[in-house]
Design an enzyme around this catalytic site. Structure first.
Site, mmCIF file in Angstrom:
data_model
loop_
_atom_site.group_PDB
_atom_site.id
_atom_site.type_symbol
_atom_site.label_atom_id
_atom_site.label_comp_id
_atom_site.label_asym_id
_atom_site.label_seq_id
_atom_site.Cartn_x
_atom_site.Cartn_y
_atom_site.Cartn_z
ATOM 1 N N CYS A 119 0.822 -1.210 0.000
ATOM 2 C CA CYS A 119 0.000 0.000 0.000
ATOM 3 C C CYS A 119 0.858 1.262 0.000
ATOM 4 C CB CYS A 119 -0.957 -0.018 1.187
ATOM 5 S SG CYS A 119 -0.211 -0.481 2.778
ATOM 6 N N TYR A 120 1.829 1.356 0.906
ATOM 7 C CA TYR A 120 2.697 2.532 0.934
ATOM 8 C C TYR A 120 3.459 2.701 -0.386
ATOM 9 C CZ TYR A 120 2.071 3.071 6.045
ATOM 10 O OH TYR A 120 1.568 3.276 7.311
#
Length: 346
Positions: A150-151
């Site tokens: 996600c990051y």
């Protein structure tokens, strides 16, 4: 197109449940198997009551899946458990792996960050790292796609085009990131209890988060030289959502307006990446439950620098939504199939 049977491995976690939600009503993919070894034998609705009344398979063990009847697998198992599972799958099955097991290309780097040698190194070499907007053609031809973290997704969508165009300096990138608690998974952990996360925020994994080397790897490829970012994630008391504020140094003669113009050019016509108008700032609430990424660009008050803001839903574009976007491509479908979701607000 003929229906394609799908198995979701690790369906009792948040990303597994989100895949079930996103696949509902898909015109081609049909859920044939849902696995959760510790909850095998239970209806999906007993684990996630939002699926009450849905016609879904009973949860089973991976060993009980009839693979001859499955054409696609979403693997949402914990890191470190996926390699041997995927290596044992029949060759006709296409796989999108949502764990980190096939994201890092260097086996030594994987061992350094994940604490053990990679258990399927031959398979690791064939995996395609899949931020969809940045690797479409490779994804179309892949049998195994490593779904990005996600990051890294939230950071790469704004940064990769700017590094590739030489508009920002590769040696001065700071990523200040914030995520909702769902990013930590569903397993019971003291640090994720309500009283531990509510009414406050805190940094974690400072200078040691495993998404750091993943970001470095992909930004280095874009820049054509080694990149090591300063990356610090923070936990925010909300269930889902992710915001990253990215601080960059401009290349000589480049302005913040040039950065925005390049992003507008690169993402023109994209279904899920939106470059906001000048002066607007993206907010997580306006991408919630969608596959969207909103990006803004701002001139820093320090000369020669710029600030970018990027937001996604960490469970959708940061995980299950991008996984479905990739699987659609792998089967020759429109990548937006069943993903044109309007954000959920209020």
């Amino acid at each position: 197109m003929t229906e394609i049977n799908v198995a979701i491995l690790g369906a009792s976690g948040y990303t597994g449940a989100e895949l079930v939600r996103l696949l509902a009503g898909h015109p081609v993919f049909r859920i044939r198997a849902l696995t959760a070894d510790r909850k095998a034998g239970l209806p999906m609705a007993d684990v996630f009551p939002q699926f009450t009344g849905e016609d879904l398979p009973v949860l089973s063990t991976i060993a009980d899946v009839a693979w001859d009847d499955v054409g696609a697998v979403f693997c949402a198992l914990p890191h470190g458990t996926t390699q041997e599972v995927i290596a044992a799958l029949p060759g006709h099955v296409k796989v999108v792996d949502l764990s980190a097991d096939f994201r890092l290309k260097d086996p030594a780097e994987y061992a350094k960050w994940y604490g053990h040698e990679h258990r399927a190194p031959a398979l690791q070499k064939t995996a395609v790292y899949g931020v969809t907007e940045l690797a479409r053609e490779q994804i179309r031809a892949a049998r195994l796609v490593a779904n990005p973290g996600c990051y890294p997704t939230c950071a790469q969508l704004p940064l990769v085009p700017l590094l590739a165009a030489g508009l920002i300096e590769a040696d001065d990138i700071v990523i200040d990131a914030k995520s909702g608690v769902s990013g930590a998974g569903r397993a019971a952990k003291e640090a994720n209890l309500y009283t531990e996360v509510t009414e406050g925020m805190h940094a974690y994994g400072v200078a040691s988060h495993r998404h750091g080397p993943e970001i470095d790897q992909e930004l280095s490829l874009a820049a054509g030289k080694p990149v090591v970012v300063s990356f610090t994630p923070h936990l925010i008391p909300m269930s889902r959502g992710m915001e990253e504020t990215l601080y960059v140094r401009l290349a000589p003669g480049v302005s913040a307006a040039d950065l925005r113009a390049e992003l507008v050019r690169v993402y023109a016509g994209e279904a899920f990446v939106r470059i906001l108008a000048e002066g607007q700032v993206p907010q997580t609430r306006f991408v919630r439950a969608s596959n969207l990424c909103h990006i803004s660009v701002h001139a820093d008050r320090r000369p020669g620098r710029a600030i970018l803001c990027s937001v996604i839903d960490n469970v959708v574009k940061g995980a299950s939504g991008q996984a479905l976007q990739n699987m659609n491509l792998m089967f020759g479908l429109d990548e937006t199939t069943n993903l044109r979701l309007r954000p959920l607000f209020p």
